[in-house]
Write a protein that holds these residues in place. Structure first.
Motif, PDB file in Angstrom:
ATOM      1  N   ARG A  31      37.824  48.758  38.871  1.00 16.61           N
ATOM      2  CA  ARG A  31      37.015  47.560  38.641  1.00 16.61           C
ATOM      3  C   ARG A  31      36.947  46.729  39.908  1.00 16.61           C
ATOM      4  O   ARG A  31      37.708  46.942  40.842  1.00 16.61           O
ATOM      5  CB  ARG A  31      37.634  46.737  37.526  1.00 16.61           C
ATOM      6  CG  ARG A  31      37.530  47.405  36.176  1.00 16.61           C
ATOM      7  CD  ARG A  31      38.063  46.478  35.102  1.00 16.61           C
ATOM      8  NE  ARG A  31      38.741  47.221  34.035  1.00 16.61           N
ATOM      9  CZ  ARG A  31      38.114  47.974  33.141  1.00 16.61           C
ATOM     10  NH1 ARG A  31      36.817  48.098  33.163  1.00 16.61           N
ATOM     11  NH2 ARG A  31      38.798  48.606  32.200  1.00 16.61           N
ATOM     12  N   LYS A  32      36.052  45.738  39.878  1.00  8.93           N
ATOM     13  CA  LYS A  32      35.778  44.949  41.070  1.00  8.93           C
ATOM     14  C   LYS A  32      37.017  44.296  41.700  1.00  8.93           C
ATOM     15  O   LYS A  32      37.227  44.441  42.900  1.00  8.93           O
ATOM     16  CB  LYS A  32      34.722  43.879  40.745  1.00  8.93           C
ATOM     17  CG  LYS A  32      34.007  43.374  41.986  1.00  8.93           C
ATOM     18  CD  LYS A  32      32.960  42.346  41.656  1.00  8.93           C
ATOM     19  CE  LYS A  32      31.574  42.951  41.653  1.00  8.93           C
ATOM     20  NZ  LYS A  32      30.559  41.913  41.364  1.00  8.93           N
ATOM     21  N   PRO A  33      37.859  43.590  40.909  1.00  9.54           N
ATOM     22  CA  PRO A  33      39.026  42.962  41.547  1.00  9.54           C
ATOM     23  C   PRO A  33      39.938  43.989  42.206  1.00  9.54           C
ATOM     24  O   PRO A  33      40.439  43.759  43.302  1.00  9.54           O
ATOM     25  CB  PRO A  33      39.754  42.279  40.388  1.00  9.54           C
ATOM     26  CG  PRO A  33      38.764  42.166  39.309  1.00  9.54           C
ATOM     27  CD  PRO A  33      37.797  43.296  39.474  1.00  9.54           C
ATOM     28  N   LEU A  34      40.118  45.149  41.557  1.00  8.15           N
ATOM     29  CA  LEU A  34      40.990  46.182  42.101  1.00  8.15           C
ATOM     30  C   LEU A  34      40.402  46.740  43.401  1.00  8.15           C
ATOM     31  O   LEU A  34      41.114  46.991  44.369  1.00  8.15           O
ATOM     32  CB  LEU A  34      41.177  47.304  41.074  1.00  8.15           C
ATOM     33  CG  LEU A  34      42.201  48.363  41.464  1.00  8.15           C
ATOM     34  CD1 LEU A  34      43.584  47.746  41.624  1.00  8.15           C
ATOM     35  CD2 LEU A  34      42.254  49.480  40.438  1.00  8.15           C
ATOM     36  N   ARG A  35      39.070  46.901  43.420  1.00  8.82           N
ATOM     37  CA  ARG A  35      38.424  47.405  44.632  1.00  8.82           C
ATOM     38  C   ARG A  35      38.607  46.430  45.791  1.00  8.82           C
ATOM     39  O   ARG A  35      38.851  46.821  46.919  1.00  8.82           O
ATOM     40  CB  ARG A  35      36.940  47.667  44.377  1.00  8.82           C
ATOM     41  CG  ARG A  35      36.623  49.147  44.294  1.00  8.82           C
ATOM     42  CD  ARG A  35      35.145  49.389  44.218  1.00  8.82           C
ATOM     43  NE  ARG A  35      34.607  48.820  42.983  1.00  8.82           N
ATOM     44  CZ  ARG A  35      33.440  48.190  42.905  1.00  8.82           C
ATOM     45  NH1 ARG A  35      32.699  48.028  43.967  1.00  8.82           N
ATOM     46  NH2 ARG A  35      33.028  47.704  41.750  1.00  8.82           N
ATOM     47  N   ARG A  36      38.477  45.136  45.493  1.00  5.47           N
ATOM     48  CA  ARG A  36      38.659  44.138  46.551  1.00  5.47           C
ATOM     49  C   ARG A  36      40.098  44.098  47.036  1.00  5.47           C
ATOM     50  O   ARG A  36      40.366  43.929  48.214  1.00  5.47           O
ATOM     51  CB  ARG A  36      38.270  42.748  46.030  1.00  5.47           C
ATOM     52  CG  ARG A  36      36.785  42.594  45.862  1.00  5.47           C
ATOM     53  CD  ARG A  36      36.466  41.190  45.447  1.00  5.47           C
ATOM     54  NE  ARG A  36      35.036  41.005  45.332  1.00  5.47           N
ATOM     55  CZ  ARG A  36      34.481  39.902  44.846  1.00  5.47           C
ATOM     56  NH1 ARG A  36      35.251  38.910  44.440  1.00  5.47           N
ATOM     57  NH2 ARG A  36      33.183  39.801  44.791  1.00  5.47           N
ATOM     58  N   TRP A  37      41.023  44.254  46.094  1.00  7.54           N
ATOM     59  CA  TRP A  37      42.443  44.271  46.456  1.00  7.54           C
ATOM     60  C   TRP A  37      42.722  45.451  47.399  1.00  7.54           C
ATOM     61  O   TRP A  37      43.352  45.304  48.442  1.00  7.54           O
ATOM     62  CB  TRP A  37      43.294  44.372  45.185  1.00  7.54           C
ATOM     63  CG  TRP A  37      44.766  44.375  45.413  1.00  7.54           C
ATOM     64  CD1 TRP A  37      45.540  43.303  45.762  1.00  7.54           C
ATOM     65  CD2 TRP A  37      45.648  45.498  45.337  1.00  7.54           C
ATOM     66  NE1 TRP A  37      46.848  43.702  45.897  1.00  7.54           N
ATOM     67  CE2 TRP A  37      46.945  45.042  45.637  1.00  7.54           C
ATOM     68  CE3 TRP A  37      45.462  46.852  45.029  1.00  7.54           C
ATOM     69  CZ2 TRP A  37      48.056  45.880  45.649  1.00  7.54           C
ATOM     70  CZ3 TRP A  37      46.575  47.687  45.036  1.00  7.54           C
ATOM     71  CH2 TRP A  37      47.845  47.199  45.336  1.00  7.54           C
ATOM     72  N   LEU A  38      42.180  46.626  47.038  1.00  4.65           N
ATOM     73  CA  LEU A  38      42.369  47.811  47.885  1.00  4.65           C
ATOM     74  C   LEU A  38      41.725  47.617  49.253  1.00  4.65           C
ATOM     75  O   LEU A  38      42.251  48.057  50.271  1.00  4.65           O
ATOM     76  CB  LEU A  38      41.777  49.053  47.205  1.00  4.65           C
ATOM     77  CG  LEU A  38      42.625  49.688  46.119  1.00  4.65           C
ATOM     78  CD1 LEU A  38      41.861  50.816  45.433  1.00  4.65           C
ATOM     79  CD2 LEU A  38      43.925  50.237  46.694  1.00  4.65           C
ATOM     80  N   ALA A  39      40.565  46.930  49.283  1.00  2.59           N
ATOM     81  CA  ALA A  39      39.879  46.708  50.551  1.00  2.59           C
ATOM     82  C   ALA A  39      40.679  45.777  51.454  1.00  2.59           C
ATOM     83  O   ALA A  39      40.595  45.863  52.678  1.00  2.59           O
ATOM     84  CB  ALA A  39      38.484  46.127  50.304  1.00  2.59           C
TER      85      ALA A  39
ATOM     86  N   LEU B 231      37.231  38.157  49.555  1.00  6.50           N
ATOM     87  CA  LEU B 231      36.376  39.190  50.134  1.00  6.50           C
ATOM     88  C   LEU B 231      35.086  39.373  49.329  1.00  6.50           C
ATOM     89  O   LEU B 231      35.074  39.221  48.120  1.00  6.50           O
ATOM     90  CB  LEU B 231      37.103  40.534  50.196  1.00  6.50           C
ATOM     91  CG  LEU B 231      38.318  40.654  51.110  1.00  6.50           C
ATOM     92  CD1 LEU B 231      38.718  42.120  51.254  1.00  6.50           C
ATOM     93  CD2 LEU B 231      38.052  40.058  52.473  1.00  6.50           C
ATOM     94  N   ASP B 232      34.010  39.732  50.053  1.00  8.74           N
ATOM     95  CA  ASP B 232      32.777  40.152  49.385  1.00  8.74           C
ATOM     96  C   ASP B 232      32.886  41.644  49.155  1.00  8.74           C
ATOM     97  O   ASP B 232      33.632  42.329  49.828  1.00  8.74           O
ATOM     98  CB  ASP B 232      31.558  39.890  50.271  1.00  8.74           C
ATOM     99  CG  ASP B 232      31.536  38.457  50.752  1.00  8.74           C
ATOM    100  OD1 ASP B 232      31.852  37.574  49.944  1.00  8.74           O
ATOM    101  OD2 ASP B 232      31.224  38.247  51.934  1.00  8.74           O
ATOM    102  N   ASP B 233      32.093  42.166  48.237  1.00 10.61           N
ATOM    103  CA  ASP B 233      32.127  43.603  48.023  1.00 10.61           C
ATOM    104  C   ASP B 233      31.349  44.315  49.101  1.00 10.61           C
ATOM    105  O   ASP B 233      30.260  43.894  49.488  1.00 10.61           O
ATOM    106  CB  ASP B 233      31.559  43.941  46.640  1.00 10.61           C
ATOM    107  CG  ASP B 233      32.590  43.623  45.577  1.00 10.61           C
ATOM    108  OD1 ASP B 233      33.655  44.240  45.611  1.00 10.61           O
ATOM    109  OD2 ASP B 233      32.316  42.737  44.743  1.00 10.61           O
ATOM    110  N   ALA B 234      31.930  45.389  49.596  1.00  8.54           N
ATOM    111  CA  ALA B 234      31.264  46.162  50.645  1.00  8.54           C
ATOM    112  C   ALA B 234      30.135  46.996  50.045  1.00  8.54           C
ATOM    113  O   ALA B 234      30.189  47.341  48.893  1.00  8.54           O
ATOM    114  CB  ALA B 234      32.276  47.061  51.338  1.00  8.54           C
TER     115      ALA B 234
END
Lengths: 103, 234
Positions: A31-39, B231-234
């Motif tokens: 999900r979005k929060p997890l993706r941002r955390w990983l980024a 962060l913004d989404d890539a």
């Protein structure tokens, strides 16, 4: 314990954390929060890898590592190539280390 | 770069991977040499220290193992310490795994074996397109691995002539590389600067409490939470 057995044990202990995410990650819904955390992980890791470790380059004299870090930071900020950053940072620590008396 | 993945293209990817790995190799060589020299001071034979570099391939754990053996630690303690110190590679592999998800599991598994602090740092700051390609990653990782293993062998063979302190001071090269990788990104983005600064601060605070191994993991996991809102989404 036999030394070779110990080395094999260390091998397993260091391989498991590297390989496990390959098999665990597909079960995880991204999900979005997890993706941002990983980024954000690489930047958080880099910050933690640099500080405070860089101060212990010369364990008795933190100023040596600090000087090398400042040199690297300034050069990188001005857009120097990676090799310039590394070479001049090493040079800075050597000069500062030689200039400062031990302790 | 073409998506077709012809032989020529794969070779170029491999070469650019090796080039991206060169700063790591330069940093690893003196460290690996000093590991080889140091390991020869404890009852590790040259083949044993090279074996350690080949199948353990974890700088901090290997230096620690030598230290612990010198202090008379048991093998099981050394293994446990290696696990604690290297568990941080879990979050690094996790962060990179998303880029490799198009490839078969065996390719991903092989690539994950090459994850170190340094290969992770270079890969995660490199162009995403490149790091999704196994040939680029293989070039990068084999370059670093080759330097680590050959440096260990060189150190072991010349352990009679070289004092172990010589290489350990060169660790500044790896820190300079981390800084060189981080600065261009945080210069562009206050959010990334905040995340990196939080990682640095938390690690400084937690290190005396948790020890080096768990401290980096906890600091990175907590600091990256800032990324969720910043962060913004890539």
């Amino acid at each position: 314990m036999n030394l070779v057995l110990m080395i094999v044990g260390m091998s397993v202990a260091t391989i498991l954390p590297r390989v496990a995410p390959i098999y665990l990650l597909d079960r995880l819904p991204l999900r979005k929060p997890l993706r941002r955390w990983l980024a954000a992980i690489p930047y958080a890791v880099l910050g933690a890898l640099i500080v405070p470790g860089v101060l212990y380059v010369d364990a008795q004299r933190p100023a040596v590592g600090l000087a090398g870090a400042i040199a690297a930071g300034l050069l990188a900020f001005r857009g120097a190539s990676m090799f310039t950053v590394i070479a001049l940072s090493i040079l800075t620590t050597l000069v500062v280390g030689a200039w400062m008396h031990p302790m | 770069m073409a998506r077709s993945g012809g032989k020529q293209c794969r070779r170029q990817l491999l070469i650019s991977g090796v080039k991206a790995g060169l700063p790591i190799a330069l940093g690893y060589l003196p460290l690996a040499v000093s590991f080889g020299v140091l390991a020869a001071q404890v009852p590790l034979s040259v083949p044993q220290s090279v074996l350690m570099s080949v199948i353990v391939y974890a700088g901090a754990s290997q230096f620690m193992a030598v230290n612990m053996l010198l202090l008379g630690a048991a093998g099981a303690e050394v293994v446990l310490a290696a696990f604690v110190v290297n568990f941080r590679h879990f979050i690094m592999s996790m962060s990179l795994a998303g880029r490799w998800s198009r490839h078969p599991k065996w390719v991903q598994t092989l690539l994950s074996l090459g994850v170190t602090d340094e290969t992770f740092a270079v890969a995660s700051m490199a162009e995403r397109d490149l790091t999704e390609r196994p040939h680029f990653m293989a070039g990068l990782m084999l370059c670093a691995y080759g330097a680590w293993v050959s440096g260990t062998a060189i150190g072991g063979l010349m352990s009679i002539f070289v004092p172990p302190e010589l290489g350990s001071r060169m660790v500044i090269a790896l820190y300079a590389m981390f800084i060189g990788l981080l600065v261009p990104s945080v210069r562009r983005s206050w959010a990334l600067l905040a995340v990196a600064a939080a990682g640095a601060l938390l690690n400084t605070l937690l290190r005396p409490v948790l020890g080096t191994g768990w401290s980096i993991i906890a600091a990175a996991c907590v600091a990256a939470l800032l990324g969720i809102s910043l962060l913004d989404d890539a």
